[in-house]
Scaffold this active site. Structure first.
Site, short mmCIF file in Angstrom:
data_model
loop_
_atom_site.label_atom_id
_atom_site.label_comp_id
_atom_site.label_asym_id
_atom_site.label_seq_id
_atom_site.Cartn_x
_atom_site.Cartn_y
_atom_site.Cartn_z
N SER A 18 0.84 -1.21 0.00
CA SER A 18 0.00 0.00 0.00
C SER A 18 0.87 1.25 0.00
CB SER A 18 -0.99 0.00 1.17
OG SER A 18 -0.34 0.21 2.39
N ASN A 19 2.04 1.19 0.61
CA ASN A 19 2.95 2.35 0.53
C ASN A 19 3.49 2.51 -0.88
OD1 ASN A 19 3.54 3.86 3.19
ND2 ASN A 19 3.44 1.72 3.83
N ARG A 70 22.36 -14.59 4.82
CA ARG A 70 21.93 -13.20 4.65
C ARG A 70 22.88 -12.42 3.74
NH1 ARG A 70 18.11 -10.86 7.62
NH2 ARG A 70 18.15 -12.28 9.37
N MET A 95 10.42 -6.97 4.53
CA MET A 95 10.53 -7.62 5.84
C MET A 95 11.83 -8.42 6.00
SD MET A 95 7.87 -6.54 7.29
CE MET A 95 7.61 -7.54 8.74
N ILE A 97 15.95 -8.09 7.32
CA ILE A 97 16.98 -7.27 7.96
C ILE A 97 18.16 -7.20 6.99
CG2 ILE A 97 18.62 -7.16 9.87
CD1 ILE A 97 16.47 -8.61 11.56
N HIS A 114 8.41 2.92 9.33
CA HIS A 114 8.13 2.00 10.42
C HIS A 114 6.89 2.49 11.16
CE1 HIS A 114 9.10 -1.04 13.39
NE2 HIS A 114 8.82 -0.15 14.32
N THR A 146 20.21 2.65 8.52
CA THR A 146 21.59 2.36 8.91
C THR A 146 21.65 0.86 9.21
OG1 THR A 146 21.10 2.72 11.24
CG2 THR A 146 21.86 4.64 9.98
N ASP A 150 15.63 -0.56 12.31
CA ASP A 150 14.71 0.53 12.65
C ASP A 150 15.39 1.61 13.50
OD1 ASP A 150 12.65 -0.81 11.30
OD2 ASP A 150 12.13 -1.96 13.10
N GLU A 179 1.03 7.06 6.96
CA GLU A 179 2.22 6.56 6.25
C GLU A 179 2.18 6.98 4.78
OE1 GLU A 179 3.31 2.43 6.71
OE2 GLU A 179 2.45 2.33 8.71
C1 GRF Z 1 3.67 -0.65 6.89
O1 GRF Z 1 2.95 -0.55 8.07
C2 GRF Z 1 5.08 -0.17 7.09
O2 GRF Z 1 5.20 0.85 8.05
C3 GRF Z 1 5.78 -1.41 7.60
O3 GRF Z 1 5.20 -2.46 6.88
C4 GRF Z 1 3.89 -2.10 6.47
C5 GRF Z 1 3.85 -2.26 4.98
O4 GRF Z 1 2.59 -2.09 4.44
N1 GRF Z 1 7.21 -1.29 7.43
P1 GRF Z 1 2.39 -2.04 2.88
O5 GRF Z 1 2.99 -3.32 2.31
O6 GRF Z 1 3.05 -0.81 2.34
O7 GRF Z 1 0.89 -2.02 2.69
#
Ligand code: GRF
Length: 217
Positions: A18-19, A70, A95, A97, A114, A146, A150, A179
């Protein structure tokens, strides 16, 4: 004179995106003057990949499970990113690190969002943790990335209220609305040269930002 090249973004996702959609919409509406040249997911089949394809953006999957560790995943990911020569890398619900080798390779050019008012609640389950702590305010933070999870310096924060009876989903939805506003805005600042990371401190219009970043309201 040749036209000035628009800043190029690569967006890393793991899920619903969604972002990412907020970035696509901000570019369409002209509030973000940049182009997303690639979207890379570490998971196949996620909604974010469909959103990118619908907008004609190149997509790739680099599945972390195909790598022994990793470091080798991060190297492969960095190589794929470098093919796009991006000005800025946007972590949007990515998701994984990242190793400090990865972060150093793109120093000052990686942002993350975040869903908490960092430094509160880094890591997972932020909404539930804020509710369980009895907080009355939660929010989201855009920060430079960094080597610390987070932990990078904050660029911008937005606050939302926590209402009695909120569950984690209700709070997450309220925070997501914010966001989607603050993340494209931070990217626009970077793309127009207003924002940069100097000696580990974000500067907006040549002034160091406070530790909690710009306060969005
Ligand atoms: C959001 O809440 C963001 O802050 C976190 O993961 C979520 C991602 O949501 N890091 P989307 O995939 O952008 O919908």
């Amino acid at each position: 004179m040749p036209p000035t090249k628009r800043p190029q973004l690569v967006v890393l996702i793991s899920g619903s995106g969604s972002n990412l959609q907020a970035f696509i919409d901000a570019i369409k509406s002209g509030t973000l003057n940049a182009d997303i040249t690639g979207v890379i997911s570490n998971k196949a089949g996620v909604l974010g990949l469909d959103r990118a394809k619908k907008s004609g953006i190149a997509t790739e999957v680099v599945d972390h499970r195909n790598f022994p560790d990793r470091t080798s995943f991060d190297q492969a990911l960095a190589n794929r990113i470098e093919n796009y020569q991006p000005d800025l890398i946007i972590l949007a619900g990515f998701m994984r690190i990242l190793t400090s080798e990865f972060v150093d390779r793109f120093a000052g050019r990686i942002m993350n969002i975040h869903p908490s008012l960092l430094p509160k609640y880094p890591g997972l389950h932020t909404h539930q943790r804020a509710i369980e702590a009895g907080d009355s305010i939660a929010g989201a933070t855009v920060h430079f990335v960094t080597g610390e999870l987070d932990g990078g310096p904050a660029i911008i924060q937005a606050e939302v209220p926590i209402f009695p009876g909120d569950d984690a989903d209700a709070l997450a939805s309220r925070i997501l609305v914010q966001e989607h506003q603050i993340y494209p805005l931070a990217a626009q600042w970077f793309c127009e040269g207003k924002l940069s990371l100097k000696n580990g401190v974000p500067q907006l219009d040549n002034e160091p930002l406070p530790a909690s970043g710009f306060s969005f309201s």
